[in-house]
Design a protein around this motif. Structure first.
Motif, short mmCIF file in Angstrom:
data_model
loop_
_atom_site.label_atom_id
_atom_site.label_comp_id
_atom_site.label_asym_id
_atom_site.label_seq_id
_atom_site.Cartn_x
_atom_site.Cartn_y
_atom_site.Cartn_z
N PRO A 125 -2.92 6.39 1.15
CA PRO A 125 -2.29 5.83 2.35
C PRO A 125 -2.08 4.33 2.22
N ILE A 126 -0.98 3.84 2.78
CA ILE A 126 -0.59 2.44 2.58
C ILE A 126 -1.71 1.49 2.98
N GLU A 127 -2.36 1.75 4.11
CA GLU A 127 -3.40 0.84 4.58
C GLU A 127 -4.65 0.86 3.71
N LYS A 128 -4.80 1.90 2.86
CA LYS A 128 -5.97 2.02 1.98
C LYS A 128 -5.70 1.51 0.57
N ARG A 129 -4.46 1.16 0.27
CA ARG A 129 -4.11 0.80 -1.11
C ARG A 129 -4.80 -0.46 -1.62
N PRO A 130 -4.92 -1.53 -0.83
CA PRO A 130 -5.64 -2.71 -1.37
C PRO A 130 -7.07 -2.37 -1.79
N CYS A 151 -9.45 7.96 -0.06
CA CYS A 151 -8.60 8.67 0.90
C CYS A 151 -7.27 8.98 0.22
N GLN A 153 -3.32 10.85 0.45
CA GLN A 153 -2.25 11.21 1.38
C GLN A 153 -1.55 12.46 0.87
N SER A 159 -3.79 13.10 5.73
CA SER A 159 -4.71 12.53 4.74
C SER A 159 -5.98 13.37 4.64
#
Length: 395
Positions: A125-130, A151, A153, A159
């Motif tokens: 998920p985009i918010e978990k990428r960093p 997590c 996607q 997710s």
């Protein structure tokens, strides 16, 4: 024989032929002597070439067999890799997917052929990428097997949380060449943990209520589990002498049912003026993690009570069995009062005798002695009151 040795033999043969040719030019005056020598040399060389050829053909057959065997082994391990029950990925050090198995494609909800060449971060998920990139950087520096949670996607289903085991692969110089990933879906486990951490769920109001009165025999059905909501239920069995043996005294929230025992004779009787029960089907418990989580502590409580009663019945002397039974009842059903501790339930002398594996006469005598000594008394509703400490009553 290897190719190098075969090449050496060809060179030796060529040198010998060259030497024979030179000798032919210098020995034309004696052709009868030269011809036998040439024929002999050619014969010897031809025989050596034939042997070398046969050895090379044999080695070629062995190499072909070995190649077929290796290809078969490779195919077998490839099939094992592809049909592993856990999701398996191989990426380079930067997280680009090199290989996947079917379970990985199923876990992510995509076609297996679409994954190689993609970056693993694209299924995060985009918010978990960093956070994932930071984890990947740490994994690149590690040598041993690492475990973490990420997590993922899914394309269609949202997710999920996955437990990850990662093993780095390095070349002889220590350079990282690949990362091997095993992914396990732990979403259901996390949900169960969440249920356990939330306030207790009472399943009774959501299920059919049943009412029984003192002395009623409660029907037991294999597909049903009973939860006590109000009152007290006695569960017992019958021994080979036809005597009743107490198995449990079940108060509010406790569970019972025929599916919790293997005893051929098993009965439940309402012990208080009114008993309120909730019935739950076993199939519903199996299908609902929330319900199963709520019922499990009640079954565990019941198991602990049964073990306590079993330990009491194993004591040799009747007075010891009665003492520990009264102590058990005090702990389970005692209500603190100014003058001592009052039992919230009323048991007959026969009930106590059944629990202590003795006669009603013996219980009556022992209780009378305790009452004379001032250790117990009874209120106007015939509830037992403990007037002393546990050790004092034992003395």
């Amino acid at each position: 024989m290897n190719v190098y040795l075969f090449t050496q033999q060809i060179d030796t043969l060529q040198k010998r032929l060259t030497k024979l040719y030179q000798n032919t030019n210098t020995s034309l005056q004696q052709p009868d002597l030269l011809l036998p020598t040439v024929i002999k040399e050619l014969g010897v060389s031809s025989e050596k070439l034939q042997i070398a050829t046969e050895e090379l053909l044999q080695q070629n057959d062995e190499l072909t067999t070995l190649r077929d065997h290796l290809e078969a082994e490779h195919q077998r391990y490839r099939e094992l890799f592809n049909f592993m029950p856990d999701a398996y990925l191989v990426t380079d050090g930067q997280g680009k997917i090199l290989e996947t198995n079917r379970a990985a494609a199923t876990l992510l909800g995509v076609e297996q052929s679409s994954l190689p060449g993609k970056l693993l971060v694209t299924v995060i998920p985009i918010e978990k990428r960093p956070a994932f990139r930071s984890q990947l950087n740490r994994l690149q520096q590690c040598d041993g097997v690492q475990k973490c949670t990420i997590c993922l996607q899914q394309r269609q289903s949202g997710s999920l949380e996955a437990a990850v085991t990662v093993a780095p692969v390095r070349d002889v110089s220590g350079m990282l060449v690949a990362l091997r990933w095993i992914l396990r879906d732990i979403t259901a486990i996390k949900r169960s943990e969440l249920l356990l951490s939330t306030p207790e769920y009472d399943p009774c109001p959501d299920h059919p209520q049943h009412f029984y009165f003192k002395g009623d025999l409660i029907p037991l059905q294999p597909e049903k589990l009973w939860l006590v909501r109000h009152g007290l239920v006695k569960v017992s069995t019958i021994n080979e002498r036809g005597e009743e043996v107490l198995l449990g005294l079940l108060g509010p929230t406790m569970a019972f049912g025929s599916n919790l025992t293997d005893l051929p004779t098993y009965q439940a009787i309402a012990l208080t003026p009114q008993v309120e029960l909730a019935s739950i089907s076993c199939s519903e418990i199996t299908a609902s993690p929330k319900l199963a989580t709520a019922v499990l502590p009640q079954i565990s409580q019941r198991l602990r009570q049964t073990e306590a009663l079993l330990a009491i019945s194993g004591r040799r002397q009747a007075k010891d069995r009665l003492y520990h039974l009264l102590l058990f009842l005090k702990q389970q059903f005692g209500q603190p009062l100014a003058q001592g501790t009052r039992l919230s339930i009323r048991l007959t002398h026969q009930d106590l005798a059944d629990a202590c594996c003795t006669t009603r006469v013996t219980i009556t005598r022992l209780l009378g002695k305790l009452q004379q000594q001032g250790y117990i008394t009874f209120d106007t509703q015939n509830h037992m009151i403990f007037l002393c400490t546990d050790e004092g009553m034992r003395g």
